[in-house]
Enzyme design. Structure first.
Site, PDB file in Angstrom:
ATOM      1  CD  GLU A 104      -2.912   1.101   2.308  1.00 53.96           C
ATOM      2  OE1 GLU A 104      -3.796   2.107   2.414  1.00 53.96           O
ATOM      3  OE2 GLU A 104      -2.828   0.229   3.326  1.00 53.96           O
ATOM      4  CG  HIS A 158       5.121   9.753 -16.284  1.00 52.67           C
ATOM      5  ND1 HIS A 158       4.009   9.863 -15.362  1.00 52.67           N
ATOM      6  CD2 HIS A 158       6.112  10.654 -15.573  1.00 52.67           C
ATOM      7  CE1 HIS A 158       4.426  10.873 -14.452  1.00 52.67           C
ATOM      8  NE2 HIS A 158       5.406  11.128 -14.760  1.00 52.67           N
ATOM      9  CD  GLU A 167       1.866   5.205 -17.068  1.00 47.90           C
ATOM     10  OE1 GLU A 167       1.399   4.792 -16.044  1.00 47.90           O
ATOM     11  OE2 GLU A 167       3.044   5.879 -17.262  1.00 47.90           O
ATOM     12  CB  CYS A 182       0.051  10.498 -13.101  1.00 45.98           C
ATOM     13  SG  CYS A 182       0.869  10.930 -14.553  1.00 45.98           S
ATOM     14  CB  CYS A 200      -0.165   8.802 -17.883  1.00 47.86           C
ATOM     15  SG  CYS A 200       1.411   9.357 -17.994  1.00 47.86           S
TER      16      CYS A 200
END
Length: 221
Positions: A59, A95, A97, A125, A128
């Site tokens: 997490e 990034h 992506e 994010c 993206c």
């Protein structure tokens, strides 16, 4: 509640090899400081130490400041083809992506249908996510499934809205199950030369963490 154990990453775990060379006969690795800043790294298989740290579905992801994106592109056209590989980023410039749409997809047959599956260490994010929606709207032959290890900043309302907008644009979002991590291990992680392929060893709480994220994603979507 998920396990909240934290481990401090070494340079190697964080995607920065501690030593530039590993043994005789291996390709000489370029030291990070010799590379342009924030370079997108591409290849067919990523080092096991990166996978074990970056893909871990904890997490709290301290030190996990990159995106590792493994992709499979199945082109349905006159000449059906499959290509696969991985991208990693430095989370400061482009990034992973974005890099996929800028560098990988343009090399595939234009006008053909592309079934694309990403296995990503964390979900995209907001920026993206917008680019993904734009790509899906523009390219009607593109089918995208994103399998994510963990959800990135999922508590943020704008992030939740971005995830919903991706679903509305036709993107299939899934949380990686233990079997998906094993698939990535077998297909995208380097195995040491001359050794039998090591089997995937699930980490503690892998199933519990998958269920946690799956519930969160279901609530958001």
């Amino acid at each position: 509640k998920m396990a909240e154990k934290q481990e401090e990453p070494s340079n190697a775990q964080n995607g920065e090899p501690d030593n530039a060379e590993e043994g005789e006969g291996k390709k000489k690795k370029v030291k990070r400081e010799d590379l342009p800043p924030f370079e997108i790294v591409t290849g067919e298989r990523l080092p096991a130490i990166f996978f074990k740290f970056q893909f871990r579905n904890v997490e709290y992801s301290s030190g996990r400041n990159k995106t590792f994106l493994c992709y499979v592109v199945e082109t349905q056209g006159k000449e059906p083809a499959t290509c696969r590989g991985y991208l990693e980023d430095e989370h400061a410039a482009a990034h992973a992506e974005m890099a996929f749409f800028n560098t990988i997809l343009p090399t595939c047959q234009a006008g053909a249908r592309h079934d694309v599956t990403w296995y990503v260490s964390s979900s995209p994010c907001v920026t993206c996510a917008e680019r993904i929606c734009e790509a899906l709207r523009k390219n009607k032959g593109l089918r995208l499934t994103i399998m994510v290890g963990r959800l990135f900043m999922w508590e943020e309302p704008e992030m939740q809205a971005a995830l919903r907008s991706m679903k509305e644009a036709g993107c299939k979002l899934r949380i990686m199950k233990p079997q998906d991590f094993e698939y990535v291990w077998k297909n995208f992680v380097e195995q040491e030369e001359g050794e039998e392929a090591k089997s995937f060893v699930p980490w503690e709480d892998i199933q519990e963490n998958f269920q946690y994220y799956e519930e969160k994603l279901a609530e958001i979507l």
